[in-house]
Write a protein that holds these residues in place. Structure first.
Motif, mmCIF file in Angstrom:
data_model
loop_
_atom_site.group_PDB
_atom_site.id
_atom_site.type_symbol
_atom_site.label_atom_id
_atom_site.label_comp_id
_atom_site.label_asym_id
_atom_site.label_seq_id
_atom_site.Cartn_x
_atom_site.Cartn_y
_atom_site.Cartn_z
ATOM 1 N N ILE A 65 0.853 -1.197 0.000
ATOM 2 C CA ILE A 65 0.000 0.000 0.000
ATOM 3 C C ILE A 65 0.888 1.247 0.000
ATOM 4 N N PRO A 66 0.808 2.065 -1.066
ATOM 5 C CA PRO A 66 1.744 3.184 -1.196
ATOM 6 C C PRO A 66 1.249 4.518 -0.639
ATOM 7 N N SER A 67 -0.046 4.620 -0.347
ATOM 8 C CA SER A 67 -0.583 5.924 0.075
ATOM 9 C C SER A 67 -1.639 5.742 1.156
ATOM 10 N N GLY A 68 -2.089 6.875 1.692
ATOM 11 C CA GLY A 68 -3.075 6.839 2.769
ATOM 12 C C GLY A 68 -4.505 6.993 2.290
ATOM 13 N N THR A 73 -8.709 1.724 6.895
ATOM 14 C CA THR A 73 -8.797 0.305 6.544
ATOM 15 C C THR A 73 -7.431 -0.248 6.176
ATOM 16 N N LEU A 74 -6.710 0.487 5.327
ATOM 17 C CA LEU A 74 -5.367 0.111 4.914
ATOM 18 C C LEU A 74 -4.432 1.285 5.147
ATOM 19 N N GLU A 75 -3.294 1.020 5.752
ATOM 20 C CA GLU A 75 -2.339 2.068 6.085
ATOM 21 C C GLU A 75 -1.118 1.990 5.183
ATOM 22 N N VAL A 76 -0.421 3.115 5.068
ATOM 23 C CA VAL A 76 0.798 3.159 4.260
ATOM 24 C C VAL A 76 1.788 2.117 4.779
ATOM 25 N N GLY A 77 2.322 1.321 3.858
ATOM 26 C CA GLY A 77 3.285 0.289 4.234
ATOM 27 C C GLY A 77 2.677 -1.065 4.490
ATOM 28 N N ASP A 78 1.342 -1.146 4.590
ATOM 29 C CA ASP A 78 0.699 -2.455 4.724
ATOM 30 C C ASP A 78 1.007 -3.296 3.484
ATOM 31 N N ARG A 79 1.204 -4.566 3.721
ATOM 32 C CA ARG A 79 1.318 -5.508 2.610
ATOM 33 C C ARG A 79 0.087 -6.408 2.649
ATOM 34 N N VAL A 80 -0.725 -6.272 1.629
ATOM 35 C CA VAL A 80 -1.981 -7.020 1.593
ATOM 36 C C VAL A 80 -1.867 -8.135 0.573
ATOM 37 N N LEU A 81 -2.783 -9.098 0.670
ATOM 38 C CA LEU A 81 -2.835 -10.201 -0.280
ATOM 39 C C LEU A 81 -4.086 -10.049 -1.133
ATOM 40 N N VAL A 82 -3.877 -9.957 -2.421
ATOM 41 C CA VAL A 82 -4.967 -9.746 -3.371
ATOM 42 C C VAL A 82 -5.402 -11.095 -3.947
ATOM 43 N N ASN A 83 -6.658 -11.426 -3.723
ATOM 44 C CA ASN A 83 -7.217 -12.690 -4.201
ATOM 45 C C ASN A 83 -7.590 -12.551 -5.678
ATOM 46 N N LYS A 84 -6.767 -13.144 -6.550
ATOM 47 C CA LYS A 84 -7.005 -13.016 -7.981
ATOM 48 C C LYS A 84 -8.053 -13.999 -8.506
ATOM 49 N N LEU A 85 -8.467 -14.923 -7.673
ATOM 50 C CA LEU A 85 -9.486 -15.887 -8.081
ATOM 51 C C LEU A 85 -10.894 -15.443 -7.680
ATOM 52 N N ALA A 86 -10.980 -14.319 -6.960
ATOM 53 C CA ALA A 86 -12.272 -13.887 -6.408
ATOM 54 C C ALA A 86 -13.323 -13.681 -7.487
ATOM 55 N N TYR A 87 -12.905 -13.203 -8.667
ATOM 56 C CA TYR A 87 -13.874 -12.891 -9.714
ATOM 57 C C TYR A 87 -13.616 -13.692 -10.997
ATOM 58 N N ARG A 88 -12.968 -14.860 -10.844
ATOM 59 C CA ARG A 88 -12.608 -15.639 -12.028
ATOM 60 C C ARG A 88 -13.677 -16.643 -12.437
ATOM 61 N N PHE A 89 -14.596 -16.988 -11.576
ATOM 62 C CA PHE A 89 -15.533 -18.081 -11.863
ATOM 63 C C PHE A 89 -16.979 -17.609 -11.824
#
Length: 256
Positions: A65-68, A73-89
């Motif tokens: 996360i590069p900005s505020g 919910t998400l802070e600068v420097g957080d490393r989140v995991l993006v679910n790429k399968l969420a909208y695939r099916f």
């Protein structure tokens, strides 16, 4: 006496030669083992790197996360995991989802030019969450989906979606839902997105006058942010929101 002593002298002189040969063989074997071990380590490392890159490309991608714009919910420097399968099916982004998307064509007219090698290295690092994402990548919350009418604001200053006022508990303390007034209908196949820190977020509102009106094509969504992986004190699944529970589907069809 001399003839008896000579064999003993030859025996003593031959002993060091035998020891030297043994040490040479040991050194050769050691070098061979070290070479095999190094190659095995290199191959194992390469396989692991390829596996991680494939996982990041198709399944789950770390994202720094590069900005505020999404605080708190998400802070600068957080490393989140993006679910790429969420909208695939067959599933589609729903109201309240926090998504990562490529803003090319909606938030950015053209991607910035850069050195191909530098871009490749930066892309690999970003895909592992080790560097900031590409300048065309954004993380925002979905406020409107195809067919929705999104209005700012009702008499109490709240966003309205399809005539229902939305109480957005995730907003940054002290922020108004929006200082920009708008009344838009989201075209099918697109999203209206906004940051949780409304006073510091450049989102759909900032592109109302641009081609596309600030709408993000669903096809440009990378995935849904489901988890915070770093720092340790913030790890866990992203909190859900019931803000849009009372919103009715737009006239003409059901939307998530």
């Amino acid at each position: 006496m001399d003839t008896e002593a000579q064999p003993s002298e030859r025996d003593r002189s031959s002993a060091p030669a035998a020891g030297s040969e043994g040490r040479s063989r040991f050194a050769h074997v050691s070098r061979l083992i070290a070479s095999v071990s190094w190659r095995r380590t290199a191959v194992t490392g390469a396989v692991c790197a390829v596996f991680v890159l494939l996982l990041s490309t198709f399944v789950v991608q770390p994202y720094l996360i590069p900005s505020g714009s999404m605080e708190p919910t998400l802070e600068v420097g957080d490393r989140v995991l993006v679910n790429k399968l969420a909208y695939r099916f067959g599933s589609a982004p729903g109201r309240g989802d926090v998504v990562v998307f490529d803003g090319t064509g909606s938030f950015v007219r053209e991607p910035p030019r850069q050195n191909p090698v530098t871009g490749l290295l930066h892309g690999a690092a970003a895909s592992l969450g080790l560097a900031e994402p590409a300048e065309t990548d954004y993380v925002k919350r979905v406020v409107g989906v195809g067919g929705d009418r999104v209005v700012c604001c009702d008499r109490r200053g709240r966003i309205e979606v399809n005539g229902s006022s939305v109480t957005e508990e995730y907003l940054h303390p002290g922020d108004e839902p929006s200082r920009v007034r708008f009344d838009i209908v989201v075209p099918d196949g697109t999203l209206w997105v906004m940051g949780d820190h409304r006073s510091r977020s450049r989102d759909s509102r900032d592109h109302l006058g641009d081609p596309g009106g600030g709408m993000v094509p669903v096809d440009m969504v990378v995935g849904r942010v489901d988890w915070i992986g770093w720092p340790p004190g913030r790890t866990g699944s992203l909190p859900g929101s019931g803000a849009f529970t009372g919103v009715q589907a737009p006239t003409g069809g059901a939307h998530g």
